[in-house]
Design an enzyme around this catalytic site. Structure first.
Site, PDB file in Angstrom:
ATOM      1  N   THR A   8       0.862  -1.174   0.000  1.00  0.00           N
ATOM      2  CA  THR A   8       0.000   0.000   0.000  1.00  0.00           C
ATOM      3  C   THR A   8       0.894   1.218   0.000  1.00  0.00           C
ATOM      4  O   THR A   8       1.954   1.205   0.639  1.00  0.00           O
ATOM      5  CB  THR A   8      -0.931   0.039   1.229  1.00  0.00           C
ATOM      6  OG1 THR A   8      -1.456   1.355   1.416  1.00  0.00           O
ATOM      7  CG2 THR A   8      -0.200  -0.346   2.509  1.00  0.00           C
ATOM      8  N   ASN A   9       0.503   2.261  -0.720  1.00  0.00           N
ATOM      9  CA  ASN A   9       1.277   3.505  -0.705  1.00  0.00           C
ATOM     10  C   ASN A   9       1.099   4.268   0.608  1.00  0.00           C
ATOM     11  O   ASN A   9       2.066   4.719   1.214  1.00  0.00           O
ATOM     12  CB  ASN A   9       0.843   4.404  -1.867  1.00  0.00           C
ATOM     13  CG  ASN A   9       1.337   3.920  -3.210  1.00  0.00           C
ATOM     14  OD1 ASN A   9       2.404   4.294  -3.671  1.00  0.00           O
ATOM     15  ND2 ASN A   9       0.540   3.073  -3.864  1.00  0.00           N
ATOM     16  N   THR A  10      -0.153   4.401   1.052  1.00  0.00           N
ATOM     17  CA  THR A  10      -0.455   5.253   2.208  1.00  0.00           C
ATOM     18  C   THR A  10       0.310   4.858   3.455  1.00  0.00           C
ATOM     19  O   THR A  10       0.843   5.715   4.180  1.00  0.00           O
ATOM     20  CB  THR A  10      -1.970   5.243   2.502  1.00  0.00           C
ATOM     21  OG1 THR A  10      -2.671   5.768   1.370  1.00  0.00           O
ATOM     22  CG2 THR A  10      -2.298   6.083   3.725  1.00  0.00           C
ATOM     23  N   CYS A  25      -1.929   4.840  -5.382  1.00  0.00           N
ATOM     24  CA  CYS A  25      -2.688   4.012  -4.450  1.00  0.00           C
ATOM     25  C   CYS A  25      -2.819   2.674  -5.145  1.00  0.00           C
ATOM     26  O   CYS A  25      -3.134   2.621  -6.344  1.00  0.00           O
ATOM     27  CB  CYS A  25      -4.062   4.610  -4.161  1.00  0.00           C
ATOM     28  SG  CYS A  25      -5.118   3.523  -3.181  1.00  0.00           S
ATOM     29  N   THR A  26      -2.581   1.599  -4.443  1.00  0.00           N
ATOM     30  CA  THR A  26      -2.492   0.296  -5.097  1.00  0.00           C
ATOM     31  C   THR A  26      -3.828  -0.176  -5.656  1.00  0.00           C
ATOM     32  O   THR A  26      -3.858  -1.134  -6.436  1.00  0.00           O
ATOM     33  CB  THR A  26      -1.909  -0.760  -4.135  1.00  0.00           C
ATOM     34  OG1 THR A  26      -2.638  -0.743  -2.898  1.00  0.00           O
ATOM     35  CG2 THR A  26      -0.437  -0.472  -3.865  1.00  0.00           C
TER      36      THR A  26
END
Length: 232
Positions: A83-85, A197-198
């Protein structure tokens, strides 16, 4: 072949994209019946999402740090946070394990640099677009200028991620909104747009737009395959 550690479930919709892409990558390199060696820990995203929106990032770091330790104990040679976040707490997670963490922004930045991209648009959760933990890494460590959508557009992008994509709902009207935002970033000077965002690649693909798109899930997964097969 090294064992790839995956910290997933954020959301599981995109984690399955990682699993598929990594195994396809290993098969493409090694052929036959080869597949990736993976240690996967999938968290309950409802717990993480609640803490994100409460601003309790320290508790998310505790949960994910414990999960990362479990991945390491399972034999992983390195770790991906799927996940990016949650790379907002990447440093805290890395401090709790002894194996290296393959940072999603670094993998993406190296792909951008290889293609000569110096100014890029960024889509993601509001946390990723509005806060500095991701943008500043691209700017300060890789010299890449970053554009983000307007505040109202960030709300659209964020809400579609949490209210639709993380639930597996792919709606044509949301795709149209995303494509309009991508086109606006391009008009403002972005040479390409990061799908940061994935889940976004579930909605928007390169075939949908002339603007070059950088799918962080695909890039991260490809780099993991490369790491896993080094000196294999």
């Amino acid at each position: 072949m090294k064992t790839i550690g995956l910290l997933g479930g954020m959301s599981w919709e995109s984690t399955q994209s990682y699993y598929q892409a990594i195994n396809q990558g290993v098969k493409a390199h090694k052929g036959g019946l080869h597949s990736a060696k993976i240690a996967l820990y999938s968290v309950d995203f409802a717990d993480i999402e609640r803490l994100q929106h409460q601003g309790d990032w320290s508790q998310t770091a505790v949960i994910l740090g414990q999960a990362a330790q479990a991945v390491e104990a399972a034999g992983a040679d390195f770790l991906l946070i799927c996940t990016n976040t949650m790379h907002k707490v990447a440093a805290q997670i890395q401090s709790q394990i002894h194996i290296p963490l393959l940072h999603i922004a670094d993998a993406t930045a190296m792909a951008l640099q290889a293609d000569g991209i110096t100014k890029v648009g960024l889509l993601g959760t509001r946390f990723t677009m509005a806060q500095d933990f991701y943008k500043n890494r691209l700017i300060e460590q890789f010299g890449i200028d970053v554009l983000v959508p307007s505040d109202a557009e960030q709300t659209i992008v964020h809400d579609v991620i949490y209210q639709e994509l993380c639930l597996g709902n792919i709606l044509p009207q949301s795709k149209a909104q995303y494509l309009a935002i991508i086109e606006k970033l391009y008009a403002q000077g972005a040479q390409a747009v990061i799908l940061g965002c994935t889940e976004i690649a579930l909605l928007v693909q390169q075939a949908d737009t002339h603007v070059p798109l950088y799918d962080t899930t695909a890039i991260h997964a490809a780099q993991a395959v490369s790491w896993a097969l080094e000196q294999a």
